[in-house]
Write a protein that holds these residues in place. Structure first.
Motif, PDB file in Angstrom:
ATOM      1  N   SER A 126       8.620 -11.598   8.999  1.00  0.00           N
ATOM      2  CA  SER A 126       8.613 -11.055   7.350  1.00  0.00           C
ATOM      3  C   SER A 126       9.259 -12.310   6.862  1.00  0.00           C
ATOM      4  O   SER A 126       8.774 -12.762   5.602  1.00  0.00           O
ATOM      5  CB  SER A 126       8.850  -9.829   7.265  1.00  0.00           C
ATOM      6  OG  SER A 126       8.096  -8.874   7.756  1.00  0.00           O
ATOM      7  N   THR A 158      10.935  -1.564  -9.350  1.00  0.00           N
ATOM      8  CA  THR A 158      10.636  -2.068  -8.022  1.00  0.00           C
ATOM      9  C   THR A 158      11.672  -2.123  -7.040  1.00  0.00           C
ATOM     10  O   THR A 158      11.340  -1.401  -5.795  1.00  0.00           O
ATOM     11  CB  THR A 158      10.161  -3.670  -7.865  1.00  0.00           C
ATOM     12  OG1 THR A 158       9.028  -4.024  -8.977  1.00  0.00           O
ATOM     13  CG2 THR A 158       9.809  -4.181  -6.654  1.00  0.00           C
ATOM     14  N   MET A 203      11.325   0.606  -4.033  1.00  0.00           N
ATOM     15  CA  MET A 203      11.219   0.241  -2.637  1.00  0.00           C
ATOM     16  C   MET A 203      12.747   0.443  -1.693  1.00  0.00           C
ATOM     17  O   MET A 203      12.518  -0.080  -0.874  1.00  0.00           O
ATOM     18  CB  MET A 203      10.831  -1.246  -2.647  1.00  0.00           C
ATOM     19  CG  MET A 203       9.587  -1.523  -3.319  1.00  0.00           C
ATOM     20  SD  MET A 203       8.059  -0.554  -2.514  1.00  0.00           S
ATOM     21  CE  MET A 203       7.862  -1.057  -0.932  1.00  0.00           C
ATOM     22  N   TYR A 259      11.661  -9.168   1.114  1.00  0.00           N
ATOM     23  CA  TYR A 259      10.086  -9.138   1.227  1.00  0.00           C
ATOM     24  C   TYR A 259       9.454  -7.926   0.576  1.00  0.00           C
ATOM     25  O   TYR A 259       8.424  -7.888   0.315  1.00  0.00           O
ATOM     26  CB  TYR A 259       9.621  -9.386   2.902  1.00  0.00           C
ATOM     27  CG  TYR A 259       9.999  -8.248   3.752  1.00  0.00           C
ATOM     28  CD1 TYR A 259       9.357  -7.073   3.810  1.00  0.00           C
ATOM     29  CD2 TYR A 259      11.463  -8.065   3.996  1.00  0.00           C
ATOM     30  CE1 TYR A 259       9.526  -5.905   4.565  1.00  0.00           C
ATOM     31  CE2 TYR A 259      11.722  -7.078   4.955  1.00  0.00           C
ATOM     32  CZ  TYR A 259      10.974  -6.131   5.188  1.00  0.00           C
ATOM     33  OH  TYR A 259      11.527  -5.041   6.048  1.00  0.00           O
ATOM     34  N   LEU A 260      10.438  -7.073   0.440  1.00  0.00           N
ATOM     35  CA  LEU A 260      10.030  -5.631  -0.059  1.00  0.00           C
ATOM     36  C   LEU A 260       9.806  -5.742  -1.723  1.00  0.00           C
ATOM     37  O   LEU A 260       9.259  -5.062  -2.249  1.00  0.00           O
ATOM     38  CB  LEU A 260      10.683  -4.534   0.232  1.00  0.00           C
ATOM     39  CG  LEU A 260      10.620  -4.170   1.957  1.00  0.00           C
ATOM     40  CD1 LEU A 260      12.019  -3.216   2.083  1.00  0.00           C
ATOM     41  CD2 LEU A 260       9.258  -3.667   2.287  1.00  0.00           C
ATOM     42  N   SER A 291       8.573  -6.885  -4.566  1.00  0.00           N
ATOM     43  CA  SER A 291       7.528  -7.481  -5.347  1.00  0.00           C
ATOM     44  C   SER A 291       7.007  -6.310  -6.222  1.00  0.00           C
ATOM     45  O   SER A 291       6.571  -5.178  -5.728  1.00  0.00           O
ATOM     46  CB  SER A 291       6.308  -8.086  -4.443  1.00  0.00           C
ATOM     47  OG  SER A 291       5.248  -8.073  -5.170  1.00  0.00           O
ATOM     48  N   GLN A 333       3.685  -4.522  -5.002  1.00  0.00           N
ATOM     49  CA  GLN A 333       3.589  -3.612  -3.968  1.00  0.00           C
ATOM     50  C   GLN A 333       2.608  -2.340  -4.331  1.00  0.00           C
ATOM     51  O   GLN A 333       2.859  -1.953  -5.622  1.00  0.00           O
ATOM     52  CB  GLN A 333       5.089  -2.944  -3.557  1.00  0.00           C
ATOM     53  CG  GLN A 333       5.949  -4.114  -2.777  1.00  0.00           C
ATOM     54  CD  GLN A 333       5.549  -4.036  -1.311  1.00  0.00           C
ATOM     55  OE1 GLN A 333       4.801  -3.436  -0.772  1.00  0.00           O
ATOM     56  NE2 GLN A 333       6.249  -4.945  -0.858  1.00  0.00           N
ATOM     57  N   THR A 339      -1.590  -2.297   1.541  1.00  0.00           N
ATOM     58  CA  THR A 339      -0.534  -3.381   1.871  1.00  0.00           C
ATOM     59  C   THR A 339      -0.453  -4.385   0.724  1.00  0.00           C
ATOM     60  O   THR A 339      -1.340  -4.489  -0.092  1.00  0.00           O
ATOM     61  CB  THR A 339      -0.767  -4.056   3.007  1.00  0.00           C
ATOM     62  OG1 THR A 339      -1.884  -5.113   2.997  1.00  0.00           O
ATOM     63  CG2 THR A 339      -0.967  -3.220   4.371  1.00  0.00           C
ATOM     64  N   LEU A 340       0.966  -5.056   0.651  1.00  0.00           N
ATOM     65  CA  LEU A 340       0.895  -5.825  -0.459  1.00  0.00           C
ATOM     66  C   LEU A 340      -0.014  -7.270  -0.138  1.00  0.00           C
ATOM     67  O   LEU A 340      -0.412  -7.752  -1.061  1.00  0.00           O
ATOM     68  CB  LEU A 340       2.232  -6.548  -0.197  1.00  0.00           C
ATOM     69  CG  LEU A 340       2.735  -7.553  -1.287  1.00  0.00           C
ATOM     70  CD1 LEU A 340       2.640  -7.485  -2.850  1.00  0.00           C
ATOM     71  CD2 LEU A 340       4.133  -8.195  -1.024  1.00  0.00           C
ATOM     72  N   LYS A 341      -0.148  -7.449   1.034  1.00  0.00           N
ATOM     73  CA  LYS A 341      -1.037  -8.598   1.306  1.00  0.00           C
ATOM     74  C   LYS A 341      -2.419  -8.167   0.844  1.00  0.00           C
ATOM     75  O   LYS A 341      -3.259  -9.135   0.396  1.00  0.00           O
ATOM     76  CB  LYS A 341      -1.045  -8.694   3.105  1.00  0.00           C
ATOM     77  CG  LYS A 341      -1.847  -9.890   3.462  1.00  0.00           C
ATOM     78  CD  LYS A 341      -1.815 -10.189   4.880  1.00  0.00           C
ATOM     79  CE  LYS A 341      -2.452 -11.313   5.164  1.00  0.00           C
ATOM     80  NZ  LYS A 341      -2.515 -11.550   6.835  1.00  0.00           N
TER      81      LYS A 341
END
Length: 834
Positions: free
Chosen positions: A238, A726, A730, A741-742, A744, A747, A826-828
């Protein structure tokens, strides 16, 4: 967690080491300083009592590591250990590691949760990387770390798991990425290594990671075994996919269109007289050449005044320089994006660099006067950058020289010489300092041609922010050109014509007219309302942090102000601003916007942003503590001053609205409204004009989202603060590298919170806006509109791009995309859909 104590003869040196160590550990490690003695005439020394108090201040059963500089620091620490409780003394270790490198390594290890012995070992091995990189032999004691010739051979044991990553970071894995790696993997119950160039080192050792010398393009493999090997590899993966918390490409809208050139340009002359180099800032310029040369003020030949007086002269000059740099950072942020203002923040870091400060201190002790010592140090430091094989590092030489000139001007009394012009020109120079570039008037300097620099130089970045066409890396231009001769600059392609033909001149004028016309159309469009393709109007507002920001917001197309951060009135003061001064400022901001809406957020402060006149107290986690509205309700006297000022300002300015931050419960909102009502009644009773404004709240915590339907019945609008929302949704601190990485706003969980809030607002018939960074991201505009957001408020410089995104949106398709995004897992997946 192990704590750190810094013991030094010099308060200034200790302060610098403390700042570096805190940055490396993200402030997670408790650090105390015991430095200098209480003697204004002879402040250099150590004090056993101060050392004892420092140890007690940060004592923890996990242990305290004490780092000392030399001599009496050791004796003072030994005495301090005799004065404290014997049980505490048993958990205190005095380390012989080098103060600066040892402290930084120890803090990274402590932040990773290592034991006192491991932290001490990391500190001891702090110089191994430096010795290795300098190709010198190091014979240093080590406990947790490994000497270069003791690195374990690569292993292919079956129980090991591996993840390979090609490093894209422009400067490889240097101190900050290495620190992020240690922080990300050290907490797992696993053996974790990094492999590169045929070597394997511990992923828990920042020094060992430095030994690898990982550069851009290298393959870096993380190998893990043990109970939590899978989790450790996932954490590394990550972090790697986030490029170890570094940006690997330009994101500024003005710089993204320009290629980053890392090699020196090959200057060529064509048959038509054209010269080619590096295009640094787009646009066409036609004007006479004017040669500019900045020089370092010469050091005065004078007698040595003694160390104390010479040091005082340096301290005074560097302090004044730091103040000017802070002002330049603020001014540049108002003209361009934050990335440009960060240039001057970096200059401040150069000036306060502990090694530089320590070197100048040593030179002054050698009976060299401060002007000579400073000029020699700057020349040597800048030359070291110039001699680097990296063009990026070579470009930093000009930054060092700029800082040197600034301080030297203050030492000699010459100061900065103004750039005075009587007609528009194309400035030609060997190079420009960022300070010089920031002082240029685009109305008089139509173009820039420099012999040195690249598209990544700070002068190039600032030229782009000022909108001045620029070409850099054009070797020999100062000797090839003559003052007064006409030149043409095409900044986008890096082309220059000296004494152009009539045909070339005419073509350049046509190109200039076309370029100017396009720019004018863009500016004119920025002032227009933002409506979707099917006619839905969306309010695009600005976030302000000062009265001065109001003019810029209007000039860049703001249709109102969605957030005035009133904290600017309360900061940097030993007492709260008076009711009258607040009233006047709120009126000035509201009046500057005419009839456009202005939302003023009440004081949003907390333990992470302390005010000296509020009894805030120290909190273990200030982000989850007494902040925002909570703090105001506990400091009613200060809060009443602000509410009175707002009520009075509303009587004078009908466009003014009020917003409460950090609301979580109905009880908090009711208390705030009750206090506002009581202030209103008191003003009315006193015959002072006051009017109740529209009241809104910030939606920043999950509790507010859960209570949104009830809260919506009590207010006129919602404004979602996506930055804080956020991190709370998160459970991830924005400043914590291990969980970055969390953090964003895209999310899935955050997006669903926004949609839920918007739905509650619409059911109650009130408006909902967004005032976090998310509002200024054009990629997210369509989705936010599809969720039902009515208003977006952002940094003024982002307004034009977001308005264009609104105009390209159709409501039905926006709703469809919002539903698709809200269904992502997922964020992706979200980013792929966007």
């Amino acid at each position: 967690m192990v704590s750190i104590v810094i013991v030094s003869h010099s308060p200034d040196l200790a302060k610098g080491v403390h700042a570096l160590a805190s940055q490396m550990s993200q402030g997670k490690v408790k650090i105390a300083v015991a430095a200098g003695v209480d003697d204004p005439d002879n402040p250099i020394g150590t004090d056993a009592i101060a050392v004892m108090m420092a140890i007690e201040e940060v004592y923890t059963p996990q242990g305290v590591l004490v780092l000392v500089d030399m001599g009496s620091a050791i004796l003072s620490t030994d005495t301090a250990l005799e004065l404290i409780d014997s049980e505490q003394a048993a958990n205190v270790h005095v380390c012989a590691a080098p103060l600066i490198e040892g402290c930084m390594s120890a803090c990274v290890a402590a932040a990773a949760g290592m034991s006192l012995e491991e932290v001490s070992g990391e500190a001891h091995n702090a110089l191994v990387a430096k010795y290795t990189l300098l190709e010198q032999n190091a014979h240093l004691p080590g406990k947790a770390g490994l000497q270069n010739d003791e690195l374990p051979a690569l292993s292919t044991a079956e129980e090991e798991m591996a993840f390979e990553w090609q490093v894209k970071n422009p400067h490889g894995i240097h101190a900050r990425p290495a620190s992020a790696i240690v922080g990300a993997v050290s907490s797992y119950d696993a053996q974790i290594w990094l492999e590169c160039h045929g070597k394997r080192v511990s992923a828990r050792s920042i020094n060992s990671i430095a030994l690898l010398g990982v550069e851009q393009g290298d393959s870096l493999t993380c190998v893990a075994s043990g109970n939590e090997a899978q989790q450790a590899l996932q954490a590394f993966s990550s972090l790697a996919q986030n490029h170890f918390n570094e940006s690997i490409e330009k994101t500024d809208h003005q710089t993204a269109v320009l290629p980053v050139q890392t090699r020196k340009a090959q200057v060529s002359r064509h048959q038509d007289g054209r010269l080619n180099a590096i295009g640094a800032s787009e646009g066409i310029a036609i004007a006479p050449v004017w040669h500019y040369k900045a020089t370092m003020p010469k050091a005065r030949e004078r007698d040595y005044l003694g160390y104390g007086r010479e040091w005082a002269l340096f301290s005074e000059a560097s302090g004044a320089a730091l103040q000017t740099l802070a002002e330049l950072a603020e001014q540049t942020a108002q003209k361009g994006s934050q990335s440009e203002s960060d240039i001057f923040t970096a200059h401040s870091q150069i000036l306060t660099d502990p090694e530089l400060v320590d070197t100048i201190r040593q030179r002054l002790k050698e009976a060299v006067n401060v002007e000579i010592a400073w000029s020699q140090l700057i020349e040597k430091t800048a030359q070291a950058y110039k001699d680097s094989s990296s063009d990026y590092m070579q470009a930093r030489a000009n930054d060092v020289y700029d800082v040197g000139c600034r301080v030297m001007g203050l030492l000699t009394g010459e100061g900065e010489q103004p750039i005075e012009l009587t007609e528009p020109v194309i400035l030609v120079a060997t190079d420009l300092s960022p300070s010089d570039t920031a002082r240029l008037d685009p109305a008089m300097v139509k173009g820039i041609i420099l012999e040195q620099g690249g598209s990544t130089s700070h002068s190039a970045i600032l030229a782009r922010s000022l909108g001045i066409p620029a070409v850099v890396g054009l070797s020999g231009i100062t000797t090839q050109s003559q003052e007064g001769q006409t030149a043409v600059v095409r900044g986008s392609s890096g082309e220059v014509w000296l004494t152009p033909t009539a045909q070339r001149l005419e073509k350049a004028r046509r190109e200039q007219d076309e370029f100017d016309s396009q720019g004018e159309q863009a500016r004119m469009k920025a002032m227009e309302k933002a409506c979707t393709l099917d006619g839905r109007a969306v309010e695009i507002n600005a976030n302000l942090s000062s009265l001065e920001d109001a003019g810029q917001a209007l000039a860049l197309g703001a249709e109102g102000v969605g957030l005035v951060r009133s904290e600017f009135l309360f900061m940097d003061s030993e007492q709260p601003p008076s009711e009258q001064s607040q009233f006047e400022t709120y009126c000035q901001i509201a009046q500057a916007l005419g009839d456009k809406p202005v939302i003023i957020r009440t004081l949003d402060i907390g333990g992470d942003k302390p005010l000296t006149y509020l009894q805030q107290g120290e909190e273990e986690n200030p982000f989850l503590g007494c902040r925002g509205l909570r703090l105001c309700l506990q400091n009613v006297d200060v809060f009443r001053l602000q509410l009175n000022a707002l009520l009075r300002a509303r009587a004078k300015c009908s466009n003014l609205q009020v917003m409460f931050p950090m609301v979580a419960t109905m009880e908090e909102l009711n208390q705030a409204k009750y206090l506002l009502n009581s202030c209103y009644e008191a003003l009315q009773h006193s015959g002072i004009p006051a009017v109740m404004p529209k009241i809104g709240i910030m939606i920043e915590v999950p509790a507010a989202v859960a209570n949104a339907r009830q809260l919506a019945e009590e207010v006129s609008f919602f404004s979602i603060g996506t930055n804080d929302l956020t991190q709370y949704v998160m459970a991830a601190d924005r400043g914590n590298d291990r969980v970055s990485y969390l953090v964003s706003a895209a999310q899935p969980a955050v997006l669903r919170m926004i949609e839920q809030t918007a739905q509650a607002a619409h059911e109650a018939g009130i408006s909902v806006g967004i005032c976090g960074e998310m509002a200024g991201d054009p990629k997210l505009t369509e989705v936010l509109l599809g969720m039902g957001v009515n208003e977006l408020s952002m940094s003024p410089i982002r307004i034009a791009a977001v308005k264009q995104a609104v105009r390209a949106t159709e409501s039905k398709s926006a709703r469809m995309q919002a539903q698709e995004v809200l269904g992502a897992s997922t964020l992706k997946q979200v980013m792929a859909l966007l």
